[in-house]
Design a protein around this motif. Structure first.
Motif, PDB file in Angstrom:
ATOM      1  N   VAL A 135       9.466 -11.926 -27.005  1.00 51.18           N
ATOM      2  CA  VAL A 135       9.083 -11.855 -28.416  1.00 51.18           C
ATOM      3  C   VAL A 135       7.796 -11.066 -28.590  1.00 51.18           C
ATOM      4  O   VAL A 135       7.637 -10.306 -29.560  1.00 51.18           O
ATOM      5  N   GLU A 136       6.877 -11.213 -27.653  1.00 52.92           N
ATOM      6  CA  GLU A 136       5.584 -10.541 -27.755  1.00 52.92           C
ATOM      7  C   GLU A 136       5.643  -9.056 -27.395  1.00 52.92           C
ATOM      8  O   GLU A 136       4.825  -8.268 -27.880  1.00 52.92           O
ATOM      9  N   THR A 137       6.609  -8.663 -26.580  1.00 51.99           N
ATOM     10  CA  THR A 137       6.599  -7.289 -26.056  1.00 51.99           C
ATOM     11  C   THR A 137       7.747  -6.413 -26.543  1.00 51.99           C
ATOM     12  O   THR A 137       7.635  -5.187 -26.487  1.00 51.99           O
ATOM     13  N   GLU A 138       8.862  -7.007 -27.004  1.00 50.44           N
ATOM     14  CA  GLU A 138      10.019  -6.204 -27.388  1.00 50.44           C
ATOM     15  C   GLU A 138      10.144  -6.140 -28.910  1.00 50.44           C
ATOM     16  O   GLU A 138      10.421  -7.140 -29.563  1.00 50.44           O
ATOM     17  N   ALA A 139       9.968  -4.935 -29.442  1.00 52.23           N
ATOM     18  CA  ALA A 139       9.934  -4.763 -30.894  1.00 52.23           C
ATOM     19  C   ALA A 139      11.318  -4.709 -31.535  1.00 52.23           C
ATOM     20  O   ALA A 139      11.434  -4.781 -32.754  1.00 52.23           O
ATOM     21  N   ASN A 140      12.372  -4.562 -30.725  1.00 47.48           N
ATOM     22  CA  ASN A 140      13.707  -4.391 -31.303  1.00 47.48           C
ATOM     23  C   ASN A 140      14.472  -5.695 -31.464  1.00 47.48           C
ATOM     24  O   ASN A 140      15.666  -5.683 -31.778  1.00 47.48           O
TER      25      ASN A 140
ATOM     26  N   ASN B  78       9.064 -19.691 -16.914  1.00 51.68           N
ATOM     27  CA  ASN B  78       8.139 -18.577 -16.748  1.00 51.68           C
ATOM     28  C   ASN B  78       7.818 -17.899 -18.079  1.00 51.68           C
ATOM     29  O   ASN B  78       7.449 -16.717 -18.114  1.00 51.68           O
ATOM     30  N   LYS B  79       8.009 -18.639 -19.191  1.00 55.94           N
ATOM     31  CA  LYS B  79       7.740 -18.137 -20.546  1.00 55.94           C
ATOM     32  C   LYS B  79       8.477 -16.823 -20.825  1.00 55.94           C
ATOM     33  O   LYS B  79       7.959 -15.922 -21.481  1.00 55.94           O
ATOM     34  N   ALA B  80       9.711 -16.741 -20.329  1.00 52.86           N
ATOM     35  CA  ALA B  80      10.468 -15.484 -20.453  1.00 52.86           C
ATOM     36  C   ALA B  80      10.707 -15.111 -21.911  1.00 52.86           C
ATOM     37  O   ALA B  80      10.477 -13.961 -22.319  1.00 52.86           O
ATOM     38  N   TRP B  81      11.176 -16.065 -22.710  1.00 51.52           N
ATOM     39  CA  TRP B  81      11.465 -15.752 -24.107  1.00 51.52           C
ATOM     40  C   TRP B  81      10.183 -15.438 -24.877  1.00 51.52           C
ATOM     41  O   TRP B  81      10.161 -14.518 -25.709  1.00 51.52           O
TER      42      TRP B  81
END
Length: 321
Positions: free
Chosen positions: A30-35, A23-26
């Motif tokens: 990477v695209e949404t979590e800046a930390n 489900n393209k989780a990773w």
């Protein structure tokens, strides 16, 4: 493209890869979590490319010029995040350490701290290396009082059985050492003194590092040094658990135990073989408090977060003469 395995399939090949890719989780993380840290992104990318053309490979040809058969072998990633590469690295590492460490009585110790300190080390990872140094120096100090040189094997863990953040140090130490004349002398460690010195040295470390600490992201609510000092000194008065295991005649058992966590992902792929792409998944763990097996249920993204926060902060120290 990653496809959901058959429900009737008894085994999920490379389950950790599937956990990250389904489900393209990773990719979404990477695209949404800046930390996310750079090392997390780099190592996971290597792991997902392991054994695929993206990392390159070599083609083998038959020595017979008339034979047209060829075989292409794709390079592996050697990443800490990869369970397949970690298995081979673990086996090799265990063999090397068993051959290097002295054959004598050993004791395994676990150095822990109050859980209110855990966030300080999560948001100040530069302090993790110093945890191992404090534990090692504690035992070297005890041996120095007797004029002995001892052997120490030390490894840092940042997770507990539930894979949540829980920094602690595992140490195996020889129950004796060499004196100045080269003679072997037995040595017993005083549990009370070891625990007390570990407690005070770690509290002193946090206070000495005040100028570099990131406290705003933690829950300690310390607005200045005086508040941090009161917070730390409250914990200084508590009981800290330093576990002394039964002595063994050789460190092999400890090396096998720690090797599974130092060179491999914090959770074995076999525990995730049942995962078929559901929103939530579960795994079993042994609860040290109850002595019983419990079940932890988390979402796909939450398990990925737990795995990557631990995978890249191992510390190994070997000290011996």
């Amino acid at each position: 493209m990653v496809t959901r395995p058959s429900v009737n399939s008894p085994y999920q090949p490379r389950p950790i890869h599937f956990l990250f890719e389904y489900n393209k989780a990773w990719q979404r993380m990477v695209e949404t979590e800046a930390n996310l840290r750079d090392i997390e992104i780099t190592e996971v990318a290597k792991m997902l490319a392991c054994g695929k053309p993206a990392l390159g490979g070599k083609t083998l040809h038959c020595e017979n010029d008339d034979c047209l058969h060829t075989k292409t072998i794709w390079f592996t990633c050697s990443s800490r995040a990869c369970s397949r590469c970690g298995k081979k690295a673990t086996d090799n590492w265990i063999v090397q350490q068993v051959e290097r460490l002295p054959n004598c009585p050993w004791m395994h110790m676990t150095f822990t701290m109050p859980d209110v300190f855990w966030p300080l080390f999560l948001h100040n990872r530069q302090l993790l290396d110093k945890l191992s140094q404090l534990a090692v120096d504690n035992l070297l100090y005890a041996a120095k009082q007797q004029g002995l040189e001892i052997g120490i094997f030390c490894a840092l863990h940042t997770f507990g059985r539930r894979l949540t953040w829980h920094p602690h140090v595992h140490v195996s130490v020889t129950l004796g050492g060499m004196n100045g004349h080269g003679d072997w002398k037995a040595l017993a460690y005083c549990h009370g003194k070891i625990e007390k010195r570990w407690r005070h040295r770690l509290c002193d470390l946090l206070l000495s590092e005040y100028g570099t600490l990131n406290i705003e992201d933690t829950e300690s609510h310390c607005r200045d040094f005086d508040e941090l000092r009161r917070f730390v000194n409250r914990q200084r008065q508590r009981f800290w658990h330093v576990h002394f295991a039964k002595k063994t005649q050789h460190p092999k058992a400890t090396i096998n135990y720690l090797g599974r966590y130092i060179k491999r992902p914090p959770i074995a792929g076999a525990k995730l073989a049942h995962y078929r792409g559901e929103a939530n998944l579960s795994f079993r763990y042994l609860d040290h408090h109850t002595g019983k097996y419990e079940t932890e249920e988390v979402s796909q993204l939450e398990l990925i977060r737990r795995l990557i926060q631990h995978r890249f902060c191992r510390k190994i120290i070997l000290k011996y003469k």
